[in-house]
Design a protein around this motif. Structure first.
Motif, PDB file in Angstrom:
ATOM      1  N   GLU A   1       1.592   9.069  -5.951  1.00 35.69           N
ATOM      2  CA  GLU A   1       2.025  10.449  -5.694  1.00 35.69           C
ATOM      3  C   GLU A   1       3.069  10.889  -6.731  1.00 35.69           C
ATOM      4  OE1 GLU A   1       3.388  10.576  -1.643  1.00 35.69           O
ATOM      5  OE2 GLU A   1       1.365  10.386  -0.831  1.00 35.69           O
ATOM      6  N   THR A   2       3.999   9.991  -7.034  1.00 30.33           N
ATOM      7  CA  THR A   2       5.021  10.302  -8.035  1.00 30.33           C
ATOM      8  C   THR A   2       4.373  10.545  -9.398  1.00 30.33           C
ATOM      9  OG1 THR A   2       6.618   8.941  -6.832  1.00 30.33           O
ATOM     10  CG2 THR A   2       7.143   9.479  -9.111  1.00 30.33           C
ATOM     11  N   ALA A   3       3.449   9.669  -9.761  1.00 29.79           N
ATOM     12  CA  ALA A   3       2.766   9.824 -11.048  1.00 29.79           C
ATOM     13  C   ALA A   3       1.966  11.127 -11.070  1.00 29.79           C
ATOM     14  CB  ALA A   3       1.842   8.635 -11.312  1.00 29.79           C
ATOM     15  N   LEU A   4       1.302  11.450  -9.975  1.00 31.17           N
ATOM     16  CA  LEU A   4       0.536  12.703  -9.912  1.00 31.17           C
ATOM     17  C   LEU A   4       1.452  13.920 -10.040  1.00 31.17           C
ATOM     18  CD1 LEU A   4      -2.150  12.004  -7.167  1.00 31.17           C
ATOM     19  CD2 LEU A   4      -2.526  12.373  -9.601  1.00 31.17           C
ATOM     20  N   LYS A   5       2.599  13.873  -9.365  1.00 31.73           N
ATOM     21  CA  LYS A   5       3.544  14.982  -9.467  1.00 31.73           C
ATOM     22  C   LYS A   5       4.044  15.135 -10.903  1.00 31.73           C
ATOM     23  CE  LYS A   5       5.192  14.948  -4.696  1.00 31.73           C
ATOM     24  NZ  LYS A   5       6.309  14.635  -3.794  1.00 31.73           N
ATOM     25  N   GLU A   6       4.354  14.011 -11.547  1.00 27.46           N
ATOM     26  CA  GLU A   6       4.815  14.056 -12.923  1.00 27.46           C
ATOM     27  C   GLU A   6       3.734  14.629 -13.838  1.00 27.46           C
ATOM     28  OE1 GLU A   6       6.009  10.070 -13.850  1.00 27.46           O
ATOM     29  OE2 GLU A   6       7.850  10.199 -12.655  1.00 27.46           O
ATOM     30  N   GLN A   7       2.498  14.181 -13.638  1.00 28.57           N
ATOM     31  CA  GLN A   7       1.386  14.695 -14.439  1.00 28.57           C
ATOM     32  C   GLN A   7       1.175  16.184 -14.178  1.00 28.57           C
ATOM     33  OE1 GLN A   7      -0.401  13.287 -16.898  1.00 28.57           O
ATOM     34  NE2 GLN A   7       1.060  11.604 -16.710  1.00 28.57           N
TER      35      GLN A   7
ATOM     36  N   GLN B   1       0.838  -1.205   0.000  1.00 28.95           N
ATOM     37  CA  GLN B   1       0.000   0.000   0.000  1.00 28.95           C
ATOM     38  C   GLN B   1       0.874   1.256   0.000  1.00 28.95           C
ATOM     39  OE1 GLN B   1      -3.078   0.737  -0.424  1.00 28.95           O
ATOM     40  NE2 GLN B   1      -3.900  -1.339  -0.481  1.00 28.95           N
ATOM     41  N   GLU B   2       1.924   1.222   0.803  1.00 28.07           N
ATOM     42  CA  GLU B   2       2.843   2.363   0.858  1.00 28.07           C
ATOM     43  C   GLU B   2       3.526   2.563  -0.487  1.00 28.07           C
ATOM     44  OE1 GLU B   2       6.922   3.458   3.219  1.00 28.07           O
ATOM     45  OE2 GLU B   2       5.369   2.382   4.341  1.00 28.07           O
ATOM     46  N   ARG B   3       3.972   1.474  -1.094  1.00 28.25           N
ATOM     47  CA  ARG B   3       4.604   1.568  -2.408  1.00 28.25           C
ATOM     48  C   ARG B   3       3.623   2.102  -3.457  1.00 28.25           C
ATOM     49  NH1 ARG B   3       8.208  -3.943  -3.122  1.00 28.25           N
ATOM     50  NH2 ARG B   3       9.812  -3.420  -1.584  1.00 28.25           N
ATOM     51  N   ILE B   4       2.411   1.575  -3.405  1.00 24.12           N
ATOM     52  CA  ILE B   4       1.391   2.037  -4.354  1.00 24.12           C
ATOM     53  C   ILE B   4       1.120   3.518  -4.138  1.00 24.12           C
ATOM     54  CG2 ILE B   4      -1.068   1.865  -4.931  1.00 24.12           C
ATOM     55  CD1 ILE B   4      -0.809  -1.183  -4.436  1.00 24.12           C
ATOM     56  N   GLN B   5       1.002   3.927  -2.877  1.00 23.29           N
ATOM     57  CA  GLN B   5       0.748   5.337  -2.568  1.00 23.29           C
ATOM     58  C   GLN B   5       1.883   6.226  -3.084  1.00 23.29           C
ATOM     59  OE1 GLN B   5      -2.069   6.420  -1.351  1.00 23.29           O
ATOM     60  NE2 GLN B   5      -1.439   8.559  -1.354  1.00 23.29           N
ATOM     61  N   LYS B   6       3.119   5.789  -2.871  1.00 26.21           N
ATOM     62  CA  LYS B   6       4.266   6.555  -3.364  1.00 26.21           C
ATOM     63  C   LYS B   6       4.259   6.619  -4.885  1.00 26.21           C
ATOM     64  CE  LYS B   6       7.474   5.891   0.488  1.00 26.21           C
ATOM     65  NZ  LYS B   6       8.746   5.286   0.924  1.00 26.21           N
ATOM     66  N   ALA B   7       3.955   5.501  -5.533  1.00 27.50           N
ATOM     67  CA  ALA B   7       3.910   5.480  -6.999  1.00 27.50           C
ATOM     68  C   ALA B   7       2.817   6.413  -7.522  1.00 27.50           C
ATOM     69  CB  ALA B   7       3.677   4.052  -7.499  1.00 27.50           C
TER      70      ALA B   7
END
Length: 169
Positions: free
Chosen positions: A60-66, A52-58
């Motif tokens: 967040e990273t994808a949202l920041k990139e977008q 869940q933590e990894r998914i959440q980080k992924a």
């Protein structure tokens, strides 16, 4: 027969001991299984939390990139629109300047035509003789009043008009 009874008793003791050991073994096996299941549950929960933590980080990273991509696109579109509007403004200013210059040329021609007409009229008036009438004397200045009528064929009867881009005056 006593040997047989002794052997039967030993056999009975062995069977009861085997039965006791088997029960003890089964209890230990059940206890180990419960401990193993508890550890498995604990590890499973830890794995789920970690995923869940990894998914959440992924995410967040994808949202920041977008967000970065969106901001870049917005900046590019804004700059493109500003450039386009600036070019349109420059073109409009050039058209306005050209139209103003055309209007100025027309006004200059009109002023020249009016000046020429005035010059002709003045020269005609100078060549004519003023007709003095006794009644036509200004009593304040004691100057004669001239009766000069414009010629009937002149443009005095026609109003001045010049064509413009916005219609006639």
């Amino acid at each position: 027969t006593s040997k047989i009874a002794d052997l039967e008793e030993k056999l009975f003791e062995q069977e009861s001991m085997t039965q006791t050991l088997r029960e003890k073994y089964e209890q230990q096996l059940e206890q180990l299984q419960r401990q193993l299941e508890a550890k498995q549950q604990d590890q499973l929960q830890k794995l789920e939390a970690m995923y869940q933590e990894r998914i959440q980080k992924a995410v967040e990273t994808a949202l920041k990139e977008q967000q970065i991509i969106l901001e870049q696109r917005m900046a590019q579109l804004t700059q493109d629109l500003e450039t386009k509007h600036y070019q349109e403004l420059v073109q409009e200013q050039q058209r306005s300047a050209q139209l103003i210059e055309e209007e100025r040329k027309k006004m200059r021609k009109l002023v020249q035509a009016l000046a020429l007409r005035e010059k002709k009229l003045l020269s005609k008036q100078k060549h004519r003789r003023p007709v003095l009438q006794g009644d036509n004397v200004d009593s304040d200045n004691q100057k004669p009043v001239y009766n000069v009528a414009p010629p009937s064929s002149s443009s005095w009867s026609k109003p001045l008009s010049a064509s413009t881009t916005r219609g006639r005056i």
